[in-house]
Write a protein that holds these residues in place. Structure first.
Motif, mmCIF file in Angstrom:
data_model
loop_
_atom_site.group_PDB
_atom_site.id
_atom_site.type_symbol
_atom_site.label_atom_id
_atom_site.label_comp_id
_atom_site.label_asym_id
_atom_site.label_seq_id
_atom_site.Cartn_x
_atom_site.Cartn_y
_atom_site.Cartn_z
ATOM 1 N N THR A 7 52.435 39.733 49.753
ATOM 2 C CA THR A 7 51.902 40.825 48.953
ATOM 3 C C THR A 7 51.904 42.123 49.770
ATOM 4 O O THR A 7 51.978 42.110 50.998
ATOM 5 C CB THR A 7 50.471 40.509 48.473
ATOM 6 O OG1 THR A 7 49.649 40.205 49.607
ATOM 7 C CG2 THR A 7 50.482 39.314 47.524
ATOM 8 N N PRO A 9 49.645 44.278 50.747
ATOM 9 C CA PRO A 9 48.724 44.476 51.878
ATOM 10 C C PRO A 9 49.226 43.893 53.197
ATOM 11 O O PRO A 9 48.912 44.431 54.271
ATOM 12 C CB PRO A 9 47.448 43.768 51.412
ATOM 13 C CG PRO A 9 47.489 43.840 49.933
ATOM 14 C CD PRO A 9 48.948 43.694 49.586
ATOM 15 N N ALA A 12 51.520 46.410 54.848
ATOM 16 C CA ALA A 12 50.723 47.528 55.345
ATOM 17 C C ALA A 12 50.040 47.143 56.652
ATOM 18 O O ALA A 12 50.005 47.919 57.619
ATOM 19 C CB ALA A 12 49.686 47.943 54.302
ATOM 20 N N CYS A 13 49.506 45.933 56.692
ATOM 21 C CA CYS A 13 48.821 45.450 57.890
ATOM 22 C C CYS A 13 49.810 45.288 59.044
ATOM 23 O O CYS A 13 49.503 45.660 60.191
ATOM 24 C CB CYS A 13 48.123 44.126 57.586
ATOM 25 S SG CYS A 13 47.110 43.515 58.940
ATOM 26 N N SER A 64 58.581 46.106 52.052
ATOM 27 C CA SER A 64 58.044 45.055 51.188
ATOM 28 C C SER A 64 59.095 44.002 50.826
ATOM 29 O O SER A 64 60.228 44.331 50.469
ATOM 30 C CB SER A 64 57.501 45.681 49.892
ATOM 31 O OG SER A 64 57.126 44.687 48.972
ATOM 32 N N ILE A 112 42.721 50.630 47.709
ATOM 33 C CA ILE A 112 42.922 49.613 48.745
ATOM 34 C C ILE A 112 41.785 48.620 48.560
ATOM 35 O O ILE A 112 40.640 48.883 48.942
ATOM 36 C CB ILE A 112 42.904 50.238 50.162
ATOM 37 C CG1 ILE A 112 43.984 51.323 50.266
ATOM 38 C CG2 ILE A 112 43.116 49.170 51.222
ATOM 39 C CD1 ILE A 112 43.973 52.077 51.591
ATOM 40 N N TYR A 115 40.784 42.402 49.508
ATOM 41 C CA TYR A 115 41.605 41.582 50.398
ATOM 42 C C TYR A 115 42.360 42.446 51.406
ATOM 43 O O TYR A 115 42.414 42.121 52.596
ATOM 44 C CB TYR A 115 42.595 40.731 49.589
ATOM 45 C CG TYR A 115 43.584 40.008 50.465
ATOM 46 C CD1 TYR A 115 43.173 38.950 51.274
ATOM 47 C CD2 TYR A 115 44.923 40.391 50.519
ATOM 48 C CE1 TYR A 115 44.071 38.288 52.100
ATOM 49 C CE2 TYR A 115 45.824 39.731 51.340
ATOM 50 C CZ TYR A 115 45.389 38.676 52.125
ATOM 51 O OH TYR A 115 46.283 38.042 52.962
ATOM 52 N N ALA A 116 42.917 43.568 50.945
ATOM 53 C CA ALA A 116 43.644 44.458 51.853
ATOM 54 C C ALA A 116 42.718 45.015 52.922
ATOM 55 O O ALA A 116 43.078 45.104 54.104
ATOM 56 C CB ALA A 116 44.299 45.587 51.060
ATOM 57 N N GLN A 117 41.509 45.402 52.532
ATOM 58 C CA GLN A 117 40.539 45.910 53.496
ATOM 59 C C GLN A 117 40.221 44.854 54.551
ATOM 60 O O GLN A 117 40.220 45.125 55.758
ATOM 61 C CB GLN A 117 39.243 46.316 52.773
ATOM 62 C CG GLN A 117 39.374 47.520 51.859
ATOM 63 C CD GLN A 117 39.240 48.841 52.601
ATOM 64 O OE1 GLN A 117 38.971 48.880 53.797
ATOM 65 N NE2 GLN A 117 39.435 49.936 51.877
ATOM 66 N N LEU A 120 43.275 44.162 56.960
ATOM 67 C CA LEU A 120 43.441 45.213 57.956
ATOM 68 C C LEU A 120 42.319 45.195 58.991
ATOM 69 O O LEU A 120 42.560 45.266 60.197
ATOM 70 C CB LEU A 120 43.503 46.577 57.271
ATOM 71 C CG LEU A 120 44.817 46.894 56.548
ATOM 72 C CD1 LEU A 120 44.598 47.939 55.461
ATOM 73 C CD2 LEU A 120 45.869 47.390 57.536
ATOM 74 N N LEU A 163 46.946 48.644 46.781
ATOM 75 C CA LEU A 163 47.070 47.513 47.706
ATOM 76 C C LEU A 163 46.141 46.443 47.153
ATOM 77 O O LEU A 163 44.957 46.377 47.451
ATOM 78 C CB LEU A 163 46.667 47.910 49.122
ATOM 79 C CG LEU A 163 47.591 48.895 49.836
ATOM 80 C CD1 LEU A 163 47.199 49.029 51.309
ATOM 81 C CD2 LEU A 163 49.046 48.469 49.739
ATOM 82 N N GLY A 168 47.712 36.576 50.686
ATOM 83 C CA GLY A 168 48.866 37.195 51.322
ATOM 84 C C GLY A 168 50.192 36.722 50.775
ATOM 85 O O GLY A 168 51.226 37.350 51.023
#
Length: 371
Positions: A7, A9, A12-13, A64, A112, A115-117, A120, A163, A168
């Motif tokens: 995904t 996020p 991004a991570c 991605s 965001i 899960y994304a928070q 990260l 995000l 994941g």
């Protein structure tokens, strides 16, 4: 066998991990390791570029890869800008840059999500020494242009992508393998219940539960409404309540039974046609047809009702709901081997605020049995 991916996020991570690695060691990573948390496994993500912009700032880029999925974010670049910081209590502050949407219903916070928070925060904090603090800005250079091809604005996210996700792993929801998973769930529930509720996505599932519908009677279909309806009929399900966001579910009124936007989209034509049949004036039909989203068209109809004391929303959407019922049963009939009695269908459409716009007559009867 379809290939799963990751995904948004996760990428991004990965970019943020690579940028922070440069700040620490002045070295470029070609692969960034990300602990997915959900599920508990490590993903190795290719990093396209890393650059130190100053002594205190670095930028890294990932791309991605959602796997074998009809996902418009496929191959889109994700940038992470990481900066050392001295002030503040939080070790990691996460910001949304260009291309990350704003949540209109949450004080314009960047889209965001939880899960994304968490992804990260947990991955980056492990890399920080005591007392070190960073600010991370996630940038999607193509996010603003891609967002116009999504229904994000219908759910209050504007000017970019979200995000989003609870895991994941990006499962290929639009592939035959995923249809097999949905069919297996349907077969299990059809053996226990004569009435089922089909929900296209998580919003429908959540709202249906809040309305008091037995969760065991809920079936997620994603975009595979056509084959799932036929399968239910074959399995002897007597009644199906179609429960969905109006911008998706109304496609069935136009005979579109795979609702992914990559394959077909007739929402504005369906809305405009039903407005014309209901007797709206030409300028208002044109306004509906030219609306950027189904939600914008609904807003126009609501404004007409408020200004004139009319009831266009109910008239137009009631007609659409009845058409969905008829066309769904025609679709089942056309694929039925028996050619006789088929599953009865009713439909409920809700808006971006998860408020029900309309129930078809059949849906009203089914709700009385289900709740």
């Amino acid at each position: 066998m379809s290939r799963s991916g990751y995904t948004l996020p996760v990428f991004a991570c990965a970019a943020a991990v690579a940028a922070l690695h440069w700040l620490h060691d002045r070295k470029t990573l070609s692969i960034a390791s990300v602990d997915l948390i959900e599920p508990a496994q490590i993903a190795e993500i290719p990093i396209e570029q890393v650059a130190g912009l100053s002594e205190n700032t670095a930028l890294a880029i990932a791309r991605s890869d959602p796997g074998d999925n009809l996902d418009l974010t496929k191959d889109t670049p994700i940038w992470a800008l990481v900066e050392w910081r001295e002030q503040g209590d939080d070790a990691v502050i996460i910001k949304g840059g260009e291309g990350i949407g704003r949540q209109l219903n949450a004080d314009d916070k960047p889209a965001i999500y939880a899960y994304a928070q968490r992804l990260l925060q947990e991955n980056l904090q492990r890399m920080l020494a005591p007392g070190e603090k960073i600010t991370v800005t996630i940038i999607l250079p193509e996010g603003r242009s891609l967002a116009v091809r999504t229904s994000n604005s219908a759910f209050g996210v504007v000017e970019g992508l979200s995000l989003l996700g609870t895991t994941g792993i990006s499962q290929p929801l639009s592939t035959p393998d995923q249809l097999a998973v949905f069919r297996a769930e349907l077969q299990n529930k059809a053996s226990r219940f004569e009435s089922l509720v089909f929900c296209i996505g998580e919003n429908g599932l959540d709202l249906a539960r809040k309305l008091g519908i037995n969760p065991e009677q809920l079936v997620k279909t994603a975009n595979w409404l056509g084959p799932m309806l036929v399968e239910a009929d074959v399995l002897g399900v007597k009644e199906i309540l179609l429960f969905g966001y109006h911008g998706k579910l109304m496609k069935l009124a136009g005979g579109i039974f795979h609702t992914h936007h990559y394959l077909a989209d007739g929402r504005r034509e369906i809305l405009a046609a039903h407005c014309a049949i209901a007797g709206l004036k030409l300028p208002d039909i044109q306004a509906v047809f030219n609306s950027a989203t189904a939600e914008a068209a609904l807003t126009h109809l609501k404004s007409l009702d408020a200004a004139t004391g009319s009831d266009w929303v109910n008239q137009v959407y009631s007609a659409i709901a009845e058409t969905i019922d008829v066309r769904s049963q025609e679709y089942i009939q056309s694929h039925s081997e028996s050619g006789t009695k088929v599953t009865v269908c009713g439909s409920i459409l809700f808006d971006r605020d998860r408020k029900i716009i309309v129930k078809s007559k059949t849906a009203g009867l089914l709700m009385g049995k289900l709740c």
